[in-house]
Design an enzyme around this catalytic site. Sequence first.
Site, PDB file in Angstrom:
ATOM      1  N   THR A 170       0.883  -1.228   0.002  1.00  0.00           N
ATOM      2  CA  THR A 170       0.197  -0.064  -0.048  1.00  0.00           C
ATOM      3  C   THR A 170       1.096   1.293   0.033  1.00  0.00           C
ATOM      4  OG1 THR A 170      -1.714  -1.202   1.095  1.00  0.00           O
ATOM      5  CG2 THR A 170      -1.982   1.101   0.981  1.00  0.00           C
ATOM      6  N   GLY A 229       1.289   1.871   5.698  1.00  0.00           N
ATOM      7  CA  GLY A 229       0.481   0.945   5.826  1.00  0.00           C
ATOM      8  C   GLY A 229       0.555   0.379   7.212  1.00  0.00           C
ATOM      9  N   LYS A 235       2.517  -3.660  12.954  1.00  0.00           N
ATOM     10  CA  LYS A 235       3.145  -3.343  11.575  1.00  0.00           C
ATOM     11  C   LYS A 235       4.328  -4.257  11.781  1.00  0.00           C
ATOM     12  CE  LYS A 235       4.101   0.855  10.248  1.00  0.00           C
ATOM     13  NZ  LYS A 235       3.894   0.446   8.956  1.00  0.00           N
ATOM     14  N   GLY A 279       6.078  -6.722   6.463  1.00  0.00           N
ATOM     15  CA  GLY A 279       7.204  -6.698   5.500  1.00  0.00           C
ATOM     16  C   GLY A 279       8.379  -6.604   6.012  1.00  0.00           C
ATOM     17  N   GLU A 329      10.774   1.868  10.005  1.00  0.00           N
ATOM     18  CA  GLU A 329       9.406   2.479  10.021  1.00  0.00           C
ATOM     19  C   GLU A 329       9.109   3.128  11.272  1.00  0.00           C
ATOM     20  OE1 GLU A 329       7.066  -0.593   6.788  1.00  0.00           O
ATOM     21  OE2 GLU A 329       6.662  -0.819   9.328  1.00  0.00           O
ATOM     22  N   LYS A 343      -7.985  -5.058   7.205  1.00  0.00           N
ATOM     23  CA  LYS A 343      -6.838  -4.689   8.452  1.00  0.00           C
ATOM     24  C   LYS A 343      -7.414  -4.212   9.456  1.00  0.00           C
ATOM     25  CE  LYS A 343      -4.028  -5.802   5.274  1.00  0.00           C
ATOM     26  NZ  LYS A 343      -2.667  -5.020   4.725  1.00  0.00           N
TER      27      LYS A 343
END
Length: 285
Positions: free
Chosen positions: A75, A130, A142, A145, A151, A169
């Site tokens: 995203t 995202g 989160k 990934g 992040e 989500k």
Amino acid sequence: AESPMHRARSSLPVVLFGVCAHAWSITSPVRAVANRRGAVSMALSQDELKKMVGYKAVDDYVTSGMVVGLGTGSTAAFAVERVGQLLKEGTLKDIICIPTSVRTKEQAEELGIPLTTLDTHSELDVAIDGADEVDPQLNLVKGGGGALLREKMVEVCAKKFICIVDESKLCKGLGPGFPLPVEITQFCWEHTMRKVAALPSVAGCEAKLRLGSAATGAKPDGDEPAVTDNGNYIVDLFFKEPIKDPVKAAEEIKGTVGVVDHGLFCGITTAVIIAGKEGISMQEA
């Protein structure tokens, strides 16, 4: 100059917004924007919805002269794409961005987006990224990934953190819908994994070392331990019941020696832009 909202109206196939998720109780006003035909689109693919929220976040929150945090994931990649597009068009100028992963850095470089790091720019105007889970208090999980440390380092430095997700989500409580990633040192990783799993705030979880690629979530796609951009391992915590107190869990996990950081993002989010089958909605903190 063209305003951000004008860009959003003129360039996006935005649909009539409604409340997106059956699991949520939306308590704040939902902002609505109709498309040019005034119709509700029911046939958009998941990628099209992701593109809409990614583009909308940039159009609504990024203006010329800003320092911008670029998130990681399918995203967030659309938000990066939009920044590059608007820079190329000349709609945005004097933007400098901080990527949250190697692959986001590579995407931004391909698009000609000027990049920097926190070493020279410790304060950001906005970060866009995202999430794997979002609860009604806008706490997030989160790290699917594998970029959770970078992040978090970038997003806590932003004046505004805009989270962009599709409605799948959204959840009533964090944990059961997506395992909680914990980034740990390679040194004595089994010891650290046991210590984390034994914490009272995550009682009942099952801890598993992530295998294969760090970027593919908790589903193994190889036999070797996944290694993050920072050279660390990831332990994924699987829950059958929601985490009772995400803030307490965040404190206990972070306080465990051997833990680098974790995927609980609590009290960071400014707003969540949500793409659903009936359109896009927004929830503000």
